[in-house]
Design a protein around this motif. Structure first.
Motif, PDB file in Angstrom:
ATOM      1  N   THR A  94       0.846  -1.203   0.000  1.00 55.22           N
ATOM      2  CA  THR A  94       0.000   0.000   0.000  1.00 55.22           C
ATOM      3  C   THR A  94       0.875   1.245   0.000  1.00 55.22           C
ATOM      4  O   THR A  94       0.610   2.215  -0.723  1.00 55.22           O
ATOM      5  CB  THR A  94      -0.941  -0.010   1.223  1.00 55.22           C
ATOM      6  OG1 THR A  94      -1.753  -1.190   1.157  1.00 55.22           O
ATOM      7  CG2 THR A  94      -1.813   1.223   1.268  1.00 55.22           C
ATOM      8  N   ASP A  95       1.961   1.223   0.774  1.00 57.03           N
ATOM      9  CA  ASP A  95       2.912   2.334   0.817  1.00 57.03           C
ATOM     10  C   ASP A  95       3.576   2.532  -0.552  1.00 57.03           C
ATOM     11  O   ASP A  95       3.714   3.656  -1.037  1.00 57.03           O
ATOM     12  CB  ASP A  95       3.963   2.077   1.900  1.00 57.03           C
ATOM     13  CG  ASP A  95       4.955   3.212   2.046  1.00 57.03           C
ATOM     14  OD1 ASP A  95       4.559   4.387   1.954  1.00 57.03           O
ATOM     15  OD2 ASP A  95       6.153   2.915   2.258  1.00 57.03           O
ATOM     16  N   VAL A  96       3.975   1.435  -1.187  1.00 57.08           N
ATOM     17  CA  VAL A  96       4.594   1.510  -2.514  1.00 57.08           C
ATOM     18  C   VAL A  96       3.621   2.141  -3.511  1.00 57.08           C
ATOM     19  O   VAL A  96       3.987   3.028  -4.288  1.00 57.08           O
ATOM     20  CB  VAL A  96       5.034   0.105  -2.985  1.00 57.08           C
ATOM     21  CG1 VAL A  96       5.400   0.102  -4.459  1.00 57.08           C
ATOM     22  CG2 VAL A  96       6.197  -0.397  -2.142  1.00 57.08           C
ATOM     23  N   MET A  97       2.382   1.685  -3.493  1.00 62.58           N
ATOM     24  CA  MET A  97       1.390   2.217  -4.435  1.00 62.58           C
ATOM     25  C   MET A  97       1.114   3.699  -4.177  1.00 62.58           C
ATOM     26  O   MET A  97       0.899   4.476  -5.112  1.00 62.58           O
ATOM     27  CB  MET A  97       0.098   1.399  -4.364  1.00 62.58           C
ATOM     28  CG  MET A  97       0.283  -0.047  -4.825  1.00 62.58           C
ATOM     29  SD  MET A  97       1.067  -0.211  -6.455  1.00 62.58           S
ATOM     30  CE  MET A  97      -0.168   0.544  -7.478  1.00 62.58           C
ATOM     31  N   SER A  98       1.158   4.106  -2.917  1.00 60.40           N
ATOM     32  CA  SER A  98       1.001   5.515  -2.579  1.00 60.40           C
ATOM     33  C   SER A  98       2.133   6.344  -3.176  1.00 60.40           C
ATOM     34  O   SER A  98       1.911   7.430  -3.721  1.00 60.40           O
ATOM     35  CB  SER A  98       0.951   5.677  -1.055  1.00 60.40           C
ATOM     36  OG  SER A  98       0.955   7.030  -0.697  1.00 60.40           O
ATOM     37  N   LYS A  99       3.340   5.826  -3.094  1.00 60.83           N
ATOM     38  CA  LYS A  99       4.504   6.515  -3.663  1.00 60.83           C
ATOM     39  C   LYS A  99       4.371   6.646  -5.181  1.00 60.83           C
ATOM     40  O   LYS A  99       4.776   7.648  -5.765  1.00 60.83           O
ATOM     41  CB  LYS A  99       5.794   5.785  -3.294  1.00 60.83           C
ATOM     42  CG  LYS A  99       6.175   5.942  -1.832  1.00 60.83           C
ATOM     43  CD  LYS A  99       7.365   5.061  -1.500  1.00 60.83           C
ATOM     44  CE  LYS A  99       7.967   5.269  -0.187  1.00 60.83           C
ATOM     45  NZ  LYS A  99       7.452   5.225   1.026  1.00 60.83           N
ATOM     46  N   CYS A 100       3.807   5.639  -5.813  1.00 60.59           N
ATOM     47  CA  CYS A 100       3.585   5.709  -7.267  1.00 60.59           C
ATOM     48  C   CYS A 100       2.484   6.718  -7.597  1.00 60.59           C
ATOM     49  O   CYS A 100       2.604   7.481  -8.560  1.00 60.59           O
ATOM     50  CB  CYS A 100       3.202   4.339  -7.816  1.00 60.59           C
ATOM     51  SG  CYS A 100       4.576   3.180  -7.889  1.00 60.59           S
ATOM     52  N   SER A 101       1.439   6.720  -6.810  1.00 60.91           N
ATOM     53  CA  SER A 101       0.305   7.608  -7.070  1.00 60.91           C
ATOM     54  C   SER A 101       0.662   9.078  -6.945  1.00 60.91           C
ATOM     55  O   SER A 101       0.193   9.904  -7.725  1.00 60.91           O
ATOM     56  CB  SER A 101      -0.847   7.299  -6.110  1.00 60.91           C
ATOM     57  OG  SER A 101      -1.373   6.032  -6.375  1.00 60.91           O
ATOM     58  N   ASP A 102       1.510   9.412  -5.966  1.00 60.98           N
ATOM     59  CA  ASP A 102       1.820  10.828  -5.762  1.00 60.98           C
ATOM     60  C   ASP A 102       3.108  11.275  -6.450  1.00 60.98           C
ATOM     61  O   ASP A 102       3.582  12.386  -6.252  1.00 60.98           O
ATOM     62  CB  ASP A 102       1.831  11.180  -4.273  1.00 60.98           C
ATOM     63  CG  ASP A 102       2.963  10.533  -3.491  1.00 60.98           C
ATOM     64  OD1 ASP A 102       3.922  10.031  -4.100  1.00 60.98           O
ATOM     65  OD2 ASP A 102       2.874  10.530  -2.248  1.00 60.98           O
ATOM     66  N   GLY A 103       3.705  10.389  -7.262  1.00 61.04           N
ATOM     67  CA  GLY A 103       4.861  10.774  -8.052  1.00 61.04           C
ATOM     68  C   GLY A 103       6.219  10.604  -7.383  1.00 61.04           C
ATOM     69  O   GLY A 103       7.241  10.925  -7.982  1.00 61.04           O
ATOM     70  N   ARG A 104       6.248  10.082  -6.157  1.00 63.51           N
ATOM     71  CA  ARG A 104       7.542   9.854  -5.511  1.00 63.51           C
ATOM     72  C   ARG A 104       8.297   8.699  -6.142  1.00 63.51           C
ATOM     73  O   ARG A 104       9.491   8.557  -5.952  1.00 63.51           O
ATOM     74  CB  ARG A 104       7.364   9.604  -4.013  1.00 63.51           C
ATOM     75  CG  ARG A 104       6.958  10.857  -3.235  1.00 63.51           C
ATOM     76  CD  ARG A 104       6.769  10.540  -1.768  1.00 63.51           C
ATOM     77  NE  ARG A 104       5.500   9.808  -1.614  1.00 63.51           N
ATOM     78  CZ  ARG A 104       5.160   9.129  -0.528  1.00 63.51           C
ATOM     79  NH1 ARG A 104       5.978   9.051   0.491  1.00 63.51           N
ATOM     80  NH2 ARG A 104       3.987   8.513  -0.471  1.00 63.51           N
ATOM     81  N   SER A 105       7.582   7.873  -6.893  1.00 64.33           N
ATOM     82  CA  SER A 105       8.213   6.754  -7.592  1.00 64.33           C
ATOM     83  C   SER A 105       7.550   6.554  -8.943  1.00 64.33           C
ATOM     84  O   SER A 105       6.343   6.740  -9.086  1.00 64.33           O
ATOM     85  CB  SER A 105       8.086   5.463  -6.772  1.00 64.33           C
ATOM     86  OG  SER A 105       8.669   4.392  -7.471  1.00 64.33           O
ATOM     87  N   VAL A 106       8.369   6.188  -9.916  1.00 66.45           N
ATOM     88  CA  VAL A 106       7.883   5.889 -11.257  1.00 66.45           C
ATOM     89  C   VAL A 106       8.067   4.403 -11.553  1.00 66.45           C
ATOM     90  O   VAL A 106       7.335   3.815 -12.329  1.00 66.45           O
ATOM     91  CB  VAL A 106       8.640   6.735 -12.307  1.00 66.45           C
ATOM     92  CG1 VAL A 106       8.252   6.369 -13.715  1.00 66.45           C
ATOM     93  CG2 VAL A 106       8.410   8.214 -12.056  1.00 66.45           C
TER      94      VAL A 106
END
Length: 129
Positions: free
Chosen positions: A70-82
């Motif tokens: 869930t944390d990983v997906m949050s990072k993807c959603s807000d642009g912290r990770s591509v």
């Protein structure tokens, strides 16, 4: 001339190494560090910038019920990770086909999901003589 503008559909463009999260899920915590190092090295060899490593237990738990995922997906959603790098599809509790389906979902969102191993490799077609 005015200053150059870099945007795609009104969104600013990224420059430089792509932010990447490594995700590890293994019930044997003693393997977390080794898997994280292997995945991080894989990312660095592609000039991706590892911004976080998320490691958790819970192989028997559905991926959508895992706090780390869930944390990983949050990072993807807000642009912290591509990009998200996992050691193998089983880290997400998936077989190859399900993993490839999830990769398609990532692509639709302009993100990348990569497994370091466990996927079939596509060889180049044989040359005719």
């Amino acid at each position: 001339m005015g200053g150059s503008r870099c945007n795609l559909d009104g969104q600013s463009c990224r420059h430089g190494p792509l932010p990447t999260v490594v995700y590890i899920c293994a019930d044997d915590e003693s393997t977390h560090d080794g898997q994280a190092q292997h995945c991080s090295s894989f990312a660095r060899n592609r000039a991706w910038n590892v911004v976080d490593v998320v490691a958790e237990n819970g192989e028997g738990v559905s991926v959508d019920q895992r706090p780390g995922w869930t944390d990983v997906m949050s990072k993807c959603s807000d642009g912290r990770s591509v990009i998200v790098v996992v050691p193998h599809p089983a880290a997400l509790g998936m077989n190859v086909e399900d993993f490839q389906t999830l990769q398609s979902v990532f692509r639709e969102k302009e993100k990348v999901l990569v497994a370091v191993s466990g996927l079939p490799t596509h060889s180049a077609p044989a040359r005719r003589r």
